[in-house]
Design a protein around this motif. Structure first.
Motif, mmCIF file in Angstrom:
data_model
loop_
_atom_site.group_PDB
_atom_site.id
_atom_site.type_symbol
_atom_site.label_atom_id
_atom_site.label_comp_id
_atom_site.label_asym_id
_atom_site.label_seq_id
_atom_site.Cartn_x
_atom_site.Cartn_y
_atom_site.Cartn_z
ATOM 1 N N HIS A 94 10.341 6.047 -1.189
ATOM 2 C CA HIS A 94 9.429 5.463 -2.191
ATOM 3 C C HIS A 94 10.144 5.228 -3.518
ATOM 4 C CE1 HIS A 94 5.596 4.955 -0.311
ATOM 5 N NE2 HIS A 94 5.644 6.143 0.230
ATOM 6 N N LEU A 95 11.007 6.172 -3.870
ATOM 7 C CA LEU A 95 11.779 6.055 -5.099
ATOM 8 C C LEU A 95 12.684 4.832 -5.023
ATOM 9 C CD1 LEU A 95 11.931 7.977 -7.587
ATOM 10 C CD2 LEU A 95 14.127 8.746 -6.691
ATOM 11 N N TRP A 96 13.350 4.699 -3.905
ATOM 12 C CA TRP A 96 14.267 3.583 -3.704
ATOM 13 C C TRP A 96 13.499 2.263 -3.738
ATOM 14 C CZ3 TRP A 96 14.877 -0.146 0.150
ATOM 15 C CH2 TRP A 96 16.045 -0.913 0.017
ATOM 16 N N SER A 97 12.328 2.278 -3.101
ATOM 17 C CA SER A 97 11.497 1.079 -3.040
ATOM 18 C C SER A 97 11.024 0.652 -4.418
ATOM 19 C CB SER A 97 10.313 1.350 -2.109
ATOM 20 O OG SER A 97 9.266 0.474 -2.385
ATOM 21 N N SER A 98 10.583 1.636 -5.247
ATOM 22 C CA SER A 98 10.062 1.254 -6.565
ATOM 23 C C SER A 98 11.206 0.868 -7.501
ATOM 24 C CB SER A 98 9.194 2.366 -7.152
ATOM 25 O OG SER A 98 9.998 3.413 -7.626
ATOM 26 N N SER A 99 12.369 1.506 -7.357
ATOM 27 C CA SER A 99 13.484 1.133 -8.228
ATOM 28 C C SER A 99 14.020 -0.248 -7.853
ATOM 29 C CB SER A 99 14.602 2.175 -8.183
ATOM 30 O OG SER A 99 15.388 2.018 -7.025
ATOM 31 N N SER A 100 14.011 -0.563 -6.559
ATOM 32 C CA SER A 100 14.474 -1.896 -6.155
ATOM 33 C C SER A 100 13.478 -2.955 -6.612
ATOM 34 C CB SER A 100 14.716 -1.958 -4.640
ATOM 35 O OG SER A 100 13.662 -2.582 -3.964
ATOM 36 N N ARG A 101 12.188 -2.575 -6.670
ATOM 37 C CA ARG A 101 11.187 -3.527 -7.142
ATOM 38 C C ARG A 101 11.375 -3.820 -8.632
ATOM 39 N NH1 ARG A 101 7.267 -1.760 -4.320
ATOM 40 N NH2 ARG A 101 6.802 -0.127 -5.803
ATOM 41 N N LYS A 102 11.677 -2.750 -9.387
ATOM 42 C CA LYS A 102 11.903 -2.937 -10.826
ATOM 43 C C LYS A 102 13.130 -3.806 -11.066
ATOM 44 C CE LYS A 102 9.543 1.130 -12.337
ATOM 45 N NZ LYS A 102 9.788 2.515 -11.925
ATOM 46 N N ASP A 110 4.115 -0.223 1.468
ATOM 47 C CA ASP A 110 5.302 -0.130 0.614
ATOM 48 C C ASP A 110 6.430 0.605 1.328
ATOM 49 O OD1 ASP A 110 6.348 -0.803 -2.020
ATOM 50 O OD2 ASP A 110 6.591 1.362 -2.240
ATOM 51 N N PHE A 111 6.031 1.536 2.185
ATOM 52 C CA PHE A 111 7.016 2.178 3.045
ATOM 53 C C PHE A 111 6.303 2.763 4.258
ATOM 54 C CE2 PHE A 111 9.576 5.831 4.512
ATOM 55 C CZ PHE A 111 10.683 5.101 4.940
ATOM 56 N N TRP A 112 6.969 2.673 5.372
ATOM 57 C CA TRP A 112 6.412 3.248 6.597
ATOM 58 C C TRP A 112 7.562 3.683 7.468
ATOM 59 C CZ3 TRP A 112 1.323 3.904 8.232
ATOM 60 C CH2 TRP A 112 1.178 4.386 9.550
ATOM 61 N N PHE A 113 7.357 4.759 8.183
ATOM 62 C CA PHE A 113 8.305 5.106 9.228
ATOM 63 C C PHE A 113 7.526 5.647 10.411
ATOM 64 C CE2 PHE A 113 11.568 7.216 11.641
ATOM 65 C CZ PHE A 113 12.657 6.379 11.495
ATOM 66 N N THR A 114 7.786 5.092 11.571
ATOM 67 C CA THR A 114 7.107 5.554 12.781
ATOM 68 C C THR A 114 7.966 6.602 13.470
ATOM 69 O OG1 THR A 114 5.956 3.453 13.077
ATOM 70 C CG2 THR A 114 6.184 4.843 15.016
ATOM 71 N N LEU A 139 0.841 -1.203 0.000
ATOM 72 C CA LEU A 139 0.000 0.000 0.000
ATOM 73 C C LEU A 139 0.875 1.251 0.000
ATOM 74 C CD1 LEU A 139 -2.797 -0.993 2.553
ATOM 75 C CD2 LEU A 139 -2.850 -1.159 0.060
ATOM 76 N N GLY A 140 0.441 2.226 -0.780
ATOM 77 C CA GLY A 140 1.226 3.445 -0.918
ATOM 78 C C GLY A 140 1.984 3.475 -2.240
ATOM 79 N N SER A 141 2.069 2.327 -2.913
ATOM 80 C CA SER A 141 2.707 2.296 -4.230
ATOM 81 C C SER A 141 1.654 2.031 -5.297
ATOM 82 C CB SER A 141 3.775 1.208 -4.291
ATOM 83 O OG SER A 141 3.185 -0.044 -4.538
ATOM 84 N N GLY A 142 1.835 2.662 -6.450
ATOM 85 C CA GLY A 142 0.920 2.450 -7.571
ATOM 86 C C GLY A 142 -0.313 3.336 -7.494
ATOM 87 N N PHE A 198 4.022 -9.817 10.739
ATOM 88 C CA PHE A 198 5.435 -10.159 10.531
ATOM 89 C C PHE A 198 6.010 -9.096 9.608
ATOM 90 C CE2 PHE A 198 5.951 -14.382 12.418
ATOM 91 C CZ PHE A 198 4.631 -14.688 12.700
ATOM 92 N N ILE A 199 6.887 -8.254 10.121
ATOM 93 C CA ILE A 199 7.352 -7.140 9.296
ATOM 94 C C ILE A 199 8.109 -7.651 8.069
ATOM 95 C CG2 ILE A 199 7.401 -5.341 11.059
ATOM 96 C CD1 ILE A 199 10.488 -5.858 11.204
ATOM 97 N N GLY A 200 7.867 -6.950 6.951
ATOM 98 C CA GLY A 200 8.559 -7.283 5.709
ATOM 99 C C GLY A 200 9.764 -6.381 5.516
ATOM 100 N N ASN A 201 10.395 -6.497 4.354
ATOM 101 C CA ASN A 201 11.546 -5.643 4.091
ATOM 102 C C ASN A 201 11.134 -4.227 3.734
ATOM 103 O OD1 ASN A 201 10.691 -7.553 2.018
ATOM 104 N ND2 ASN A 201 12.011 -6.415 0.632
ATOM 105 N N HIS A 202 9.842 -4.009 3.402
ATOM 106 C CA HIS A 202 9.381 -2.662 3.079
ATOM 107 C C HIS A 202 8.776 -1.927 4.275
ATOM 108 C CE1 HIS A 202 9.782 -2.430 -1.368
ATOM 109 N NE2 HIS A 202 9.899 -3.738 -1.204
ATOM 110 N N ASP A 203 8.271 -2.684 5.226
ATOM 111 C CA ASP A 203 7.632 -2.001 6.372
ATOM 112 C C ASP A 203 8.283 -2.372 7.698
ATOM 113 O OD1 ASP A 203 6.594 -4.579 6.430
ATOM 114 O OD2 ASP A 203 4.573 -3.968 5.848
#
Ligand SMILES: [Mn+2]
Length: 248
Positions: free
Chosen positions: A157-165, A46-50, A11-14, A79-84
């Motif tokens: 978010h940029l880093w996350s989407s580029s790593s996904r690509k 897709d990304f979160w920071f508390t 969530l947060g991407s696309g 279970f936290i993922g690598n994005h959150d």
């Protein structure tokens, strides 16, 4: 009463992120009468920071629905993922979600489950494991917390989407039992337990691969819950058996 599993909504991407979030809420509505426990396998965001004093925008429908169900007694696990991975204690403090940082064993209805997100498993993820240590380091987290979110979030978010690509080839179907890092990890865990004469695991539930699949693992079953991006995959354990489904 049943236990439900969902993973990788990013969530947060696309452009369709709001629709995906609404679909999760619709799914939660539909399972509510049967749901005793809901287990989120990570990368829901897709990304979160508390931050200590502020909360990132968005996701109010999902968070509100989770809070409502948790208040009614539904048990939530995440279970936290690598994005959150930077959710920290937010869901725990706000909603009462039980957070998990590593794969864990759970006994549900007399069956033994090994549950996790699934990142960092297999040789291809070795460089990622170094990155993960950096991201999980308290000093780096403290440094990120000091960056203004107007800068930190777009960069993340940029880093996350580029790593996904870059890694999109990784999400191209099931590679086979002998090539899937998570499956190999699960098989090893099972073998070690059996060698020690411990009760074998019945179900392995993971995410991260975005590829829904059910595979036998000896007497046990390996299920990858797939994704909530293009698909609406989920798994349910009704006390008898655990199976993969698709929400319409
Ligand atoms: Mn992941």
């Amino acid at each position: 009463m049943s236990t439900y599993f969902i993973t990788d909504a990013h969530l947060g991407s696309g452009d369709d992120t709001l629709q995906r979030e609404k679909d999760i809420v619709r799914w939660l509505d539909s399972i509510e009468p049967e749901a005793e426990r809901i287990i989120m396998l990570g990368d829901i965001f897709d990304f979160w920071f508390t931050y200590k004093h502020a909360v990132p925008r968005g996701f109010v429908r999902l968070l509100g629905k989770m809070a409502e169900m948790a208040d009614r007694g539904v048990e939530f696990h995440f279970f936290i993922g690598n994005h959150d991975m930077w959710l920290f204690d937010y869901l725990e403090k706000e909603i009462g979600v039980i957070m998990h940082k590593e794969p864990e064993m759970m006994e549900i209805g007399g069956e033994l489950f090994l549950i996790g997100h699934g990142d960092g498993m297999g040789n291809q993820d070795r460089s990622y494991n170094i990155l993960k240590r950096v991201f999980r380091g308290p000093l780096n987290q403290w440094l990120f917390a000091g960056i203004h979110p107007n800068i930190g979030f777009p960069v993340a978010h940029l880093w996350s989407s580029s790593s996904r690509k870059k890694h999109s080839h990784k999400y191209n179907g099931y590679f086979g039992d002998d090539k899937e890092g998570i499956y190999i990890y699960c098989k090893k865990q099972q073998e070690e337990r059996m060698a020690r004469g411990m009760k074998p695991i019945d179900y392995f539930l993971f995410g991260h691969r975005h590829t829904p699949v059910t595979r036998p693992l000896g007497e046990a079953t390996y299920i990858n819950v797939g994704n909530w991006i293009e698909n609406r995959d989920y798994a349910v354990f009704d006390g008898d058996s655990c199976s993969l489904k698709s929400f319409k």
